[in-house]
Design a protein around this motif. Structure first.
Motif, PDB file in Angstrom:
ATOM      1  N   ILE A 142       0.868  -1.172   0.000  1.00  0.00           N
ATOM      2  CA  ILE A 142       0.000   0.000   0.000  1.00  0.00           C
ATOM      3  C   ILE A 142       0.906   1.224   0.000  1.00  0.00           C
ATOM      4  CG2 ILE A 142      -1.903   1.177   1.179  1.00  0.00           C
ATOM      5  CD1 ILE A 142      -2.116  -1.409   2.929  1.00  0.00           C
ATOM      6  N   LEU A 143       0.670   2.175  -0.889  1.00  0.00           N
ATOM      7  CA  LEU A 143       1.438   3.408  -0.923  1.00  0.00           C
ATOM      8  C   LEU A 143       0.605   4.508  -0.287  1.00  0.00           C
ATOM      9  CD1 LEU A 143       4.037   4.805  -1.824  1.00  0.00           C
ATOM     10  CD2 LEU A 143       2.890   5.392  -3.969  1.00  0.00           C
ATOM     11  N   LEU A 144       1.101   5.056   0.846  1.00  0.00           N
ATOM     12  CA  LEU A 144       0.412   6.120   1.559  1.00  0.00           C
ATOM     13  C   LEU A 144       1.039   7.467   1.220  1.00  0.00           C
ATOM     14  CD1 LEU A 144      -0.022   4.712   5.190  1.00  0.00           C
ATOM     15  CD2 LEU A 144      -1.642   4.623   3.299  1.00  0.00           C
ATOM     16  N   GLN A 145       0.205   8.471   1.043  1.00  0.00           N
ATOM     17  CA  GLN A 145       0.666   9.848   0.918  1.00  0.00           C
ATOM     18  C   GLN A 145       0.382  10.540   2.247  1.00  0.00           C
ATOM     19  OE1 GLN A 145       2.010  11.226  -2.148  1.00  0.00           O
ATOM     20  NE2 GLN A 145       2.735  12.775  -0.708  1.00  0.00           N
ATOM     21  N   LEU A 146       1.436  10.887   2.973  1.00  0.00           N
ATOM     22  CA  LEU A 146       1.316  11.516   4.286  1.00  0.00           C
ATOM     23  C   LEU A 146       1.951  12.903   4.196  1.00  0.00           C
ATOM     24  CD1 LEU A 146       2.468   8.419   6.357  1.00  0.00           C
ATOM     25  CD2 LEU A 146       0.124   9.230   6.149  1.00  0.00           C
ATOM     26  N   GLY A 147       1.156  13.898   3.829  1.00  0.00           N
ATOM     27  CA  GLY A 147       1.691  15.232   3.617  1.00  0.00           C
ATOM     28  C   GLY A 147       2.632  15.212   2.433  1.00  0.00           C
ATOM     29  N   GLN A 148       3.885  15.635   2.646  1.00  0.00           N
ATOM     30  CA  GLN A 148       4.874  15.634   1.576  1.00  0.00           C
ATOM     31  C   GLN A 148       5.612  14.299   1.466  1.00  0.00           C
ATOM     32  OE1 GLN A 148       5.216  18.281  -0.528  1.00  0.00           O
ATOM     33  NE2 GLN A 148       3.473  19.098   0.621  1.00  0.00           N
ATOM     34  N   ALA A 149       5.362  13.402   2.399  1.00  0.00           N
ATOM     35  CA  ALA A 149       6.090  12.133   2.419  1.00  0.00           C
ATOM     36  C   ALA A 149       5.240  11.009   1.856  1.00  0.00           C
ATOM     37  CB  ALA A 149       6.512  11.801   3.852  1.00  0.00           C
ATOM     38  N   GLU A 150       5.923  10.011   1.279  1.00  0.00           N
ATOM     39  CA  GLU A 150       5.273   8.791   0.828  1.00  0.00           C
ATOM     40  C   GLU A 150       5.817   7.629   1.639  1.00  0.00           C
ATOM     41  OE1 GLU A 150       5.730   8.216  -3.337  1.00  0.00           O
ATOM     42  OE2 GLU A 150       4.266   9.773  -3.883  1.00  0.00           O
ATOM     43  N   LEU A 151       4.941   6.683   1.954  1.00  0.00           N
ATOM     44  CA  LEU A 151       5.338   5.521   2.749  1.00  0.00           C
ATOM     45  C   LEU A 151       4.701   4.287   2.151  1.00  0.00           C
ATOM     46  CD1 LEU A 151       6.719   4.418   5.365  1.00  0.00           C
ATOM     47  CD2 LEU A 151       4.506   4.707   6.491  1.00  0.00           C
ATOM     48  N   GLU A 152       5.524   3.278   1.891  1.00  0.00           N
ATOM     49  CA  GLU A 152       5.015   2.032   1.328  1.00  0.00           C
ATOM     50  C   GLU A 152       4.943   0.973   2.419  1.00  0.00           C
ATOM     51  OE1 GLU A 152       5.496  -0.659  -2.686  1.00  0.00           O
ATOM     52  OE2 GLU A 152       7.077   0.733  -2.109  1.00  0.00           O
ATOM     53  N   LEU A 153       3.755   0.390   2.601  1.00  0.00           N
ATOM     54  CA  LEU A 153       3.531  -0.642   3.605  1.00  0.00           C
ATOM     55  C   LEU A 153       3.327  -1.975   2.912  1.00  0.00           C
ATOM     56  CD1 LEU A 153       0.917   1.214   5.861  1.00  0.00           C
ATOM     57  CD2 LEU A 153       3.400   1.374   5.925  1.00  0.00           C
ATOM     58  N   PRO A 154       3.995  -3.037   3.375  1.00  0.00           N
ATOM     59  CA  PRO A 154       3.775  -4.356   2.777  1.00  0.00           C
ATOM     60  C   PRO A 154       2.370  -4.870   3.065  1.00  0.00           C
ATOM     61  CG  PRO A 154       5.138  -4.542   4.723  1.00  0.00           C
ATOM     62  CD  PRO A 154       4.964  -3.079   4.476  1.00  0.00           C
ATOM     63  N   LEU A 155       1.813  -5.581   2.116  1.00  0.00           N
ATOM     64  CA  LEU A 155       0.459  -6.112   2.258  1.00  0.00           C
ATOM     65  C   LEU A 155       0.435  -7.525   1.710  1.00  0.00           C
ATOM     66  CD1 LEU A 155      -2.632  -5.778   2.748  1.00  0.00           C
ATOM     67  CD2 LEU A 155      -2.800  -4.908   0.424  1.00  0.00           C
ATOM     68  N   GLU A 156       0.001  -8.475   2.518  1.00  0.00           N
ATOM     69  CA  GLU A 156      -0.098  -9.863   2.062  1.00  0.00           C
ATOM     70  C   GLU A 156      -1.254  -9.992   1.089  1.00  0.00           C
ATOM     71  OE1 GLU A 156      -0.335 -12.564   5.273  1.00  0.00           O
ATOM     72  OE2 GLU A 156       1.270 -11.616   6.404  1.00  0.00           O
ATOM     73  N   SER A 157      -0.943 -10.415  -0.135  1.00  0.00           N
ATOM     74  CA  SER A 157      -1.983 -10.508  -1.161  1.00  0.00           C
ATOM     75  C   SER A 157      -2.998 -11.600  -0.857  1.00  0.00           C
ATOM     76  CB  SER A 157      -1.330 -10.788  -2.527  1.00  0.00           C
ATOM     77  OG  SER A 157      -0.560 -11.970  -2.464  1.00  0.00           O
ATOM     78  N   SER A 158      -2.679 -12.488   0.097  1.00  0.00           N
ATOM     79  CA  SER A 158      -3.588 -13.594   0.417  1.00  0.00           C
ATOM     80  C   SER A 158      -4.654 -13.209   1.435  1.00  0.00           C
ATOM     81  CB  SER A 158      -2.782 -14.779   0.953  1.00  0.00           C
ATOM     82  OG  SER A 158      -2.080 -14.394   2.122  1.00  0.00           O
ATOM     83  N   ARG A 159      -4.708 -11.919   1.830  1.00  0.00           N
ATOM     84  CA  ARG A 159      -5.673 -11.526   2.836  1.00  0.00           C
ATOM     85  C   ARG A 159      -6.816 -10.736   2.203  1.00  0.00           C
ATOM     86  NH1 ARG A 159      -4.496 -13.105   8.032  1.00  0.00           N
ATOM     87  NH2 ARG A 159      -6.707 -12.628   8.116  1.00  0.00           N
ATOM     88  N   PRO A 160      -7.870 -11.424   1.742  1.00  0.00           N
ATOM     89  CA  PRO A 160      -8.997 -10.717   1.126  1.00  0.00           C
ATOM     90  C   PRO A 160      -9.744  -9.825   2.095  1.00  0.00           C
ATOM     91  CG  PRO A 160      -9.501 -13.046   1.431  1.00  0.00           C
ATOM     92  CD  PRO A 160      -8.049 -12.883   1.723  1.00  0.00           C
ATOM     93  N   ASP A 161      -9.745 -10.157   3.408  1.00  0.00           N
ATOM     94  CA  ASP A 161     -10.454  -9.325   4.368  1.00  0.00           C
ATOM     95  C   ASP A 161      -9.781  -7.960   4.513  1.00  0.00           C
ATOM     96  OD1 ASP A 161      -8.254 -10.573   5.403  1.00  0.00           O
ATOM     97  OD2 ASP A 161      -9.102 -10.922   7.389  1.00  0.00           O
ATOM     98  N   VAL A 162      -8.450  -7.939   4.364  1.00  0.00           N
ATOM     99  CA  VAL A 162      -7.750  -6.657   4.393  1.00  0.00           C
ATOM    100  C   VAL A 162      -8.064  -5.858   3.142  1.00  0.00           C
ATOM    101  CG1 VAL A 162      -5.473  -5.564   4.389  1.00  0.00           C
ATOM    102  CG2 VAL A 162      -5.912  -7.528   5.878  1.00  0.00           C
ATOM    103  N   ARG A 163      -7.991  -6.499   1.987  1.00  0.00           N
ATOM    104  CA  ARG A 163      -8.219  -5.803   0.723  1.00  0.00           C
ATOM    105  C   ARG A 163      -9.660  -5.280   0.612  1.00  0.00           C
ATOM    106  NH1 ARG A 163      -4.593  -5.627  -2.939  1.00  0.00           N
ATOM    107  NH2 ARG A 163      -2.736  -6.923  -2.870  1.00  0.00           N
ATOM    108  N   ALA A 164     -10.583  -5.978   1.228  1.00  0.00           N
ATOM    109  CA  ALA A 164     -11.976  -5.538   1.149  1.00  0.00           C
ATOM    110  C   ALA A 164     -12.174  -4.184   1.824  1.00  0.00           C
ATOM    111  CB  ALA A 164     -12.889  -6.582   1.798  1.00  0.00           C
ATOM    112  N   TRP A 165     -11.344  -3.858   2.775  1.00  0.00           N
ATOM    113  CA  TRP A 165     -11.472  -2.601   3.501  1.00  0.00           C
ATOM    114  C   TRP A 165     -10.657  -1.479   2.857  1.00  0.00           C
ATOM    115  CZ3 TRP A 165      -7.687  -0.281   6.989  1.00  0.00           C
ATOM    116  CH2 TRP A 165      -8.201   0.820   7.681  1.00  0.00           C
TER     117      TRP A 165
END
Length: 354
Positions: A41-64
């Motif tokens: 997941i790529l987050l835009q936090l003001g002027q900064a960008e932060l990439e968070l790892p996300l397990e592709s096998s978690r449909p409950d996470v992706r649904a949100w």
């Protein structure tokens, strides 16, 4: 890291330091989900960008999660929490667009070769952001089939130099019971030979400055580098104050190394009840490679031994060991002796609780 509402935990061990730098004393940051890839997941936090790892096998996470979603990143008692902002401030839901990993590489100006895709996938699986600097560091090693070794150095915060990559490979593949240097006894001063008769701190300090320009000196320097790297790995993978060190000693004409790891035993206990765990890896003549697991609490000791050869003979001496420890003021409450597990015959990492 926790994602709410009521969704599973996602580990971000590799991002702890970048997150701390972003917060800089704040307890909450507001931002928006800029992009979602198959594994991040790529987050835009003001002027900064932060990439968070996300397990592709978690449909409950992706649904949100969805692109354009306004989020809040909180820091609570050392735990990072991502949750959606109130619904009133959210834009209308849009169709979820997930960028394939090869497109994410192209966006970073990196050709999506099989080695680059493998490197990117491995980084994300290990909790690292998909950053160009990490990819360019690891990609040459992936092309040489040394991706795993280079990644371990990255996890330890060490630069992936050819010498260190080779050292990691040795620790993974070379049996730890082999001699560090052969036929060296006659090259050493008599007092140094005496100091290295048994593995001890005295023996370790005795060679300091005495053999720096010799073959045995070079071997000891490699042991020091391995010790530093193993401690860096432990520090990166755990908040515990674990410590690994080696003790050189002579066996016949050859120089060997015994490895020791000291850690807290059951750190969740009350401070006055905390004990220590000592793990020892010791090459011997009679039993081959021996591992000892000691759990020490006050004057009480539990001991687990594993031997490559003649483990029954080692078990027969347990009674004498109990008596000798008792005479020294220790209480040995448990002794277990068995054969050495298969992984311990092959890898030093397996024996120091990597």
């Amino acid at each position: 890291m926790r994602i709410y509402p009521d969704l599973p935990m996602i580990r971000l061990d590799g991002l702890t330091q970048p997150l701390l730098q972003l917060f800089q004393g704040f307890s909450k940051l507001e931002g928006v989900i800029k992009e979602i890839t198959p594994a991040s997941i790529l987050l835009q936090l003001g002027q900064a960008e932060l990439e968070l790892p996300l397990e592709s096998s978690r449909p409950d996470v992706r649904a949100w999660l969805r692109e354009g979603l306004k989020v809040e990143l909180h820091r609570q008692q050392g735990v990072f929490i991502l949750k959606a902002q109130p619904a009133a401030s959210q834009p209308e839901p849009a169709a979820l667009a997930v960028r394939p990993l090869d497109e994410a590489l192209l966006a970073l100006d990196i050709p999506p070769t099989p080695e680059a895709l493998l490197t990117a996938k491995t980084l994300l699986e290990q909790g690292f952001p998909l950053q160009k600097e990490h990819l360019w560091v690891l990609l040459p090693w992936a092309e040489q089939g040394r991706l795993e070794e280079a990644l371990q150095l990255l996890q330890a915060g060490l630069r992936a130099t050819p010498a260190l990559v080779e050292l990691v490979s040795e620790l993974r593949e070379k049996p730890p019971g082999q001699a560090v240097q052969e036929q060296v006894r006659q090259e050493l001063p008599l007092e140094l030979q005496e100091s290295l008769t048994h593995p001890s701190v005295k023996g370790r300090t005795a060679w300091s400055g005495r053999v720096a320009q010799t073959e045995v000196g070079h071997a000891v320097i490699r042991l020091l580098a391995a010790e530093q790297m193993l401690n860096s790995l432990l520090a990166a993978q755990s908040s515990n104050t674990d410590l690994v060190f080696f003790l050189p000693f002579l066996q016949g004409e050859d120089l060997f190394a015994s490895w020791v790891k000291i850690s807290r035993d059951s750190p969740e206990r009350e401070a006055e009840l905390q004990g220590f765990r000592l793990q020892v890896v010791l090459p011997t003549e009679s039993f081959g490679l021996v591992t000892a697991d000691l759990f020490v609490q006050g004057k009480t000791v539990r001991l687990h031994l594993g031997a490559e050869e003649n483990d029954q003979l080692l078990a027969d001496g347990a009674g004498r060991l109990t008596a000798e420890l008792g005479a020294s003021g220790w209480q040995l409450t448990e002794v277990k002796v068995g054969g050495l597990v298969e992984c311990a015959r092959q890898s030093l990492y397996a024996m120091i609780g990597r």
